[in-house]
Motif scaffolding. Structure first.
Motif, PDB file in Angstrom:
ATOM      1  N   TRP A   1       5.018   6.994   7.650  1.00 53.76           N
ATOM      2  CA  TRP A   1       4.518   6.255   6.493  1.00 53.76           C
ATOM      3  C   TRP A   1       3.312   5.422   6.931  1.00 53.76           C
ATOM      4  O   TRP A   1       3.376   4.609   7.830  1.00 53.76           O
TER       5      TRP A   1
ATOM      6  N   THR B   1      -1.626  -3.655   6.867  1.00 53.14           N
ATOM      7  CA  THR B   1      -0.202  -3.687   6.557  1.00 53.14           C
ATOM      8  C   THR B   1       0.585  -3.769   7.850  1.00 53.14           C
ATOM      9  O   THR B   1       0.194  -3.176   8.853  1.00 53.14           O
TER      10      THR B   1
ATOM     11  N   ASP C   1       3.365   0.145   8.670  1.00 56.10           N
ATOM     12  CA  ASP C   1       3.132   1.544   9.006  1.00 56.10           C
ATOM     13  C   ASP C   1       3.962   1.917  10.224  1.00 56.10           C
ATOM     14  O   ASP C   1       4.085   1.138  11.175  1.00 56.10           O
TER      15      ASP C   1
ATOM     16  N   ALA D   1       0.109   3.449   4.870  1.00 52.44           N
ATOM     17  CA  ALA D   1      -0.556   3.076   3.624  1.00 52.44           C
ATOM     18  C   ALA D   1      -2.045   3.419   3.734  1.00 52.44           C
ATOM     19  O   ALA D   1      -2.635   3.299   4.805  1.00 52.44           O
ATOM     20  N   PRO D   2      -2.675   3.871   2.652  1.00 55.44           N
ATOM     21  CA  PRO D   2      -2.162   3.970   1.286  1.00 55.44           C
ATOM     22  C   PRO D   2      -1.539   5.332   0.972  1.00 55.44           C
ATOM     23  O   PRO D   2      -1.357   5.650  -0.199  1.00 55.44           O
TER      24      PRO D   2
END
Length: 425
Positions: free
Chosen positions: A95, A55, A58, A97-98
């Motif tokens: 933040w 991703t 992040d 993921a996941p």
């Protein structure tokens, strides 16, 4: 990450803003003085992400506000009282993921009182301190703990100040943890610029709130940590005069329950207590006084660090400790004349491991980075300077930090510094 053939990032950026101030007041305080420091900062940073779910999103965002106030006042011919108070408020949102994003707030307040007594060859200092810290995590119970510290130290001079002894003793209590630290240092000025120094001591360190409860970046907390303790000493030789400073120091330390970070699930890192470990090595420091009309000055430091795990399963016995490079070298060349100043730096770090087994797949390659910068003073009253700093000057994007995360590429930082008051240049 080392050992992964996947490209984890296609873009990266870091942004930060920091505002700070130093205030000093002397009026109407008689022989005493007051110092105050205020800092506000905030920033956003991309994170490498998990190799199990790629991703580009992040990251973490943080804001910080902190203040320190100190007051010193003579209370007699040989006595001085010093009081200080500090507080900080930190917000951190992460933040990755996941996992769901986490928002955390860390509040801390500290206070201390110190009494210094100078008489003859002795300077005795007695200090008491207290603290309170609270961490709030969105969707989870708050954590809080109080701290208390008591310490006494002395600085004793003998033989016309040629011999110095510095004993010190401290007791700390942080939440459920408490312990004693002690040290005895000695120095001997032999002749001219030559002197020797040595010390022995025992240290106690309780796990920090960050290590116990705070999730940040790719680092996970571990509420099961216990305090680490160590015993050790050092001996060194020093050369110091108007031309500069040079020192070489040999040191050795043995730890119980040393706190080390190891790889955890999803390539995050988590602190654990290593049962028993030892470190030893050599530190060399060098700094010259400014030379010539340009004020050229050279400084540098080299550290040789040998580490060893002394207790545990056979696969880790005798292996190096994680995140501790065997060789570190720093060199800096600076010049400054009048309103202009500049410098260039080199940092070299040898390979490191990320686990107690020293697994080749978790080896971090050696890193060499160069930084450069300069400043211009465009006002004297108050002293105002504009500084430019270039980090990772060669824009080497293959480098990693001590946890295997990619280091940022070339960074440009611009700083405006304004200083005023009685002690300002």
């Amino acid at each position: 990450f080392p050992g992964d053939s996947l490209v984890l990032r296609t873009r990266e950026h870091d942004a930060a803003l920091s505002l700070g101030g130093l205030l000093k007041g002397y009026a109407d305080l008689g022989p005493g003085h007051l110092d105050a420091v205020l800092q506000i900062s905030g920033g956003h940073r991309d994170l490498p992400g998990s190799p199990y779910r790629l991703t580009p999103d992040d990251g973490q965002r943080d804001t910080h506000a902190g203040a320190v106030v100190r007051w010193a006042q003579p209370v007699g011919d040989a006595l001085e009282l010093r009081l200080s108070a500090a507080g900080r408020d930190d917000w951190l949102t992460v933040w990755i993921a996941p996992f769901p994003s986490t928002r955390q707030r860390d509040l801390q307040a500290d206070g201390s009182a110190e009494l210094s007594w100078s008489t003859g060859p002795s300077t005795l200092i007695v200090r008491a301190s207290g603290s309170r810290e609270r961490l709030g995590v969105e969707g989870a119970p708050d954590h809080a703990r109080s701290g208390l510290g008591l310490s006494v130290s002395d600085d004793l001079l003998f033989a016309g100040s040629r011999v110095r002894l510095t004993p010190a003793l401290r007791w700390d209590a942080l939440g459920p943890f408490h312990g004693i630290s002690a040290k005895l240092g000695a120095g001997l000025r032999v002749a001219g610029p030559l002197s020797f120094r040595a010390s022995v001591g025992r240290s106690f360190r309780a796990p920090s709130f960050t290590e116990l409860y705070l999730s940040q970046g790719l680092l996970s907390p571990n509420p099961e940590l216990v305090p680490e303790t160590s015993v050790g000493g050092d001996v060194g030789v020093v050369l110091e005069d108007r031309r500069g400073f040079a020192a070489a120091t040999f040191f050795a330390q043995q730890y119980q329950n040393l706190i080390v970070y190891e790889a955890d699930s999803f390539r995050r890192f988590k602190p654990f207590n290593d049962g028993k470990a030892a470190t030893r090595g050599l530190e060399v420091e060098l700094a010259s006084a400014p030379l010539g009309p340009a004020g050229l000055a050279l400084s540098g430091a080299y550290t040789l660090l040998l580490t060893e795990t002394l207790r545990g399963e056979e696969a880790v016995l005798g292996k190096a400790l994680p995140h501790r490079a065997r060789h570190r070298l720093f060199a800096r060349l600076a010049a400054g004349s009048g309103p202009l100043a500049g410098h260039i730096e080199a940092h070299a770090v040898s390979e490191q491991f990320q686990d107690l087994r020293n697994s080749p797949s978790l080896r971090i390659q050696p890193a060499l980075t160069f930084n450069a910068g300069g400043s211009f003073r465009f006002a004297q009253h108050p002293d105002t300077r504009l500084a430019l700093e270039l980090r990772n000057l060669l824009d080497d994007r293959t480098l990693q930090d001590g946890f295997g995360n990619p280091l940022p590429g070339r960074m440009v930082m611009i700083t405006v510094r304004i200083a005023g008051g009685k002690d300002a240049p």
